[in-house]
Design an enzyme around this catalytic site. Sequence first.
Site, mmCIF file in Angstrom:
data_model
loop_
_atom_site.group_PDB
_atom_site.id
_atom_site.type_symbol
_atom_site.label_atom_id
_atom_site.label_comp_id
_atom_site.label_asym_id
_atom_site.label_seq_id
_atom_site.Cartn_x
_atom_site.Cartn_y
_atom_site.Cartn_z
ATOM 1 C CB THR A 16 -4.743 -4.188 -2.008
ATOM 2 O OG1 THR A 16 -6.117 -4.398 -1.614
ATOM 3 C CG2 THR A 16 -4.604 -4.321 -3.510
ATOM 4 C CG ASP A 17 -3.407 -3.231 4.533
ATOM 5 O OD1 ASP A 17 -4.412 -3.737 5.065
ATOM 6 O OD2 ASP A 17 -2.391 -2.924 5.180
ATOM 7 C CB THR A 18 -8.578 -3.500 4.499
ATOM 8 O OG1 THR A 18 -8.334 -4.888 4.720
ATOM 9 C CG2 THR A 18 -10.074 -3.250 4.431
#
Length: 681
Positions: free
Chosen positions: A388-390
């Site tokens: 996932t992105d942050t």
Amino acid sequence: MYCFFPHYVYSWFAVFVGVILSTACSEKESFEQPSLGYRTVAILEVDGFQFKDLNQNGQLDVYEDWRLDSEQRSKDLLSKMSLEQKAGFMMINSLSMLGSRKAAASDGKYMASDLEEGQVTEDPSAQGNRQNFIGGMNAVTSTSQMVRQFNNRHFILRANEGARIIAEWNNKLQELCENEPLGIPAIITSNPRNHITSNASVGTALDATVFTAWPGELGLSATRDLGLIREFADYSRQEWHAAGIRKGYMYMADLATEPRWSRVNGTFGEDPEWVAQIITEIVLGFQGKKLNDESIALTMKHFPGGGSGRNGQDSHFEWGKEQVFPGGRFYDNMLPFRAAIDAGTSAIMPYYSMPVGTEFEEVGYAFNKGVLTGLLRGELGFKGIVNTDTGPITRMAWGVEELSIAERYKKAIEAGSNIISGVSDPSDLIAVVKDGQLDMEYIDQSVFLLLREKFDLGLFENPYADPDYADQLVGSERFKEKSTLALRKSIVLLRNEEQALPLKANTKVYFETFKAPGRGERSAQQTVLIENEAGYELEFVATPEEAEVAILWMVPSSSLFNSTGDPISLSLSKASINVERVNQISQALPTLLVVDYTNPWVINEVYDDANKGNVRGVLATFGTTPKALLDVLTGKFNPQGKLPFSTPISDEAVENNLEDVPGYLEGAGYALFHYKEGLSY
């Protein structure tokens, strides 16, 4: 081949017998002893080979046996891990070294490469008092806590330090991990470090590092040289490997179809077929044909393409969460990702955006099972890691805002996310499993993929870096020779009226740079070049009044994190360029306009085909040096670059553009400069 018992009958006895049988079955096979990097664990001697006793039990376990493949080793180690260890292994967050500034403030007490603990975090109440940089005891998560309590082994390095410091820091981190049960090494991930870019932001890229400086991603695309792009990836791979950074949050396979998007500069342009060719070279250059102990594993982003946010807004923010496809071109975004998958990319990162008006659920891509499991794994056949992105669990939870944290974990992991970025403490995920909300099978599938990557990279054999070698290799002259070529090849000549270029010898030149403020900067900068250190046959003068020709280099900025949600303009004046000053000079004497394109800027305030004034030439740069630019302007290097996107003729054209349609398909009247446009002498 080896003779093995099936995995499901492994026991300590079966493992012991399996090793004996393996040896008997492989008498005619030869193995090359890998170099083992270790600090405290014992070394086992088996069959004339050496192995690390990572769990310190005095015997050779399957996962410690480098003669076996990564799948066998991963399954064995997975069987030894507790739920707490597995959940911590599925988290990735930023981890700090002390840093040169804080080290200097400690009066020699700390080194820049020290693992940052709570005691070295600046206390806001102590600002202005340098003695308190170290003394401030803010409540932060320490490195030891992340490794020992949270069982984290994946980390993002965002600090901009020297290669030796990074290598030394890596070694301290790896030693800490080596002393933990099972001896699982860490893997360090970074955003790009090898580009010149005017709008670098923490979380997207770094600018002006010790790593060899190449053009920005758009500039690499503008070279139209796939061989050079492969060399860029290979040389950068060597530098990263030397410093101990073994994974990249890169590169962006997104398409630059929406000119207002603040992350256009991280893309390779607007043409899906050309971007796909570049992505292939990038993956093969960094990873090789398959992951190995010399590879940098890549995390290709942002699936399924983040370049068509409504009105150009970005989904880091609530006002930019909707991704739209008014041109019906959702599946154009698949071409670069198909190329990345075919080339073997180790991981893929979904964006925060939620699709609107498609067949998919209107939730952020990290939670979107139709996109991650159905499209990415099903239709495209991806078998690697989904990272996932942050921050989607706690902050950018678009479309699932009403769900609890536990429900978000469940939805993201069941959708196909394997590692959660922006979180260190796995306790919420552990609770979800213990409460029976999430089947353990999802956890095991994810941890298996993450372990396999580490084994393929050779980190279990040697996660350590050589600081001396890193210091010697990173930024070395043999790499700069190629990057220097790329910096020149990336420059695009768009207009050359009255054969004004190349500049004639002994011309009196006024060279001024207009740089918009970057993130953290308060004001624009205007600088005049008067030194002639490179020995050009030009006379640089201090004022326009003394000059025969003016070179005006405009470097606008569109920092992602300056967004307010207001409508976005691409006009130079809105990007902090002193348009009045530019026009004042260009009306007074022959002028060469140079624009650094992090976005497809609208330049009609200073240049219009109907009102060119004294403008004799227009050039595009995408992150380069003054020397490279002057080499082109003087004819030392014949310009070869081609535009990686179309540039709109006006803000009105921008407002009327379709977010998912590339500029070359927007129709007549859209572009001032066209995709693949570029002149030579």
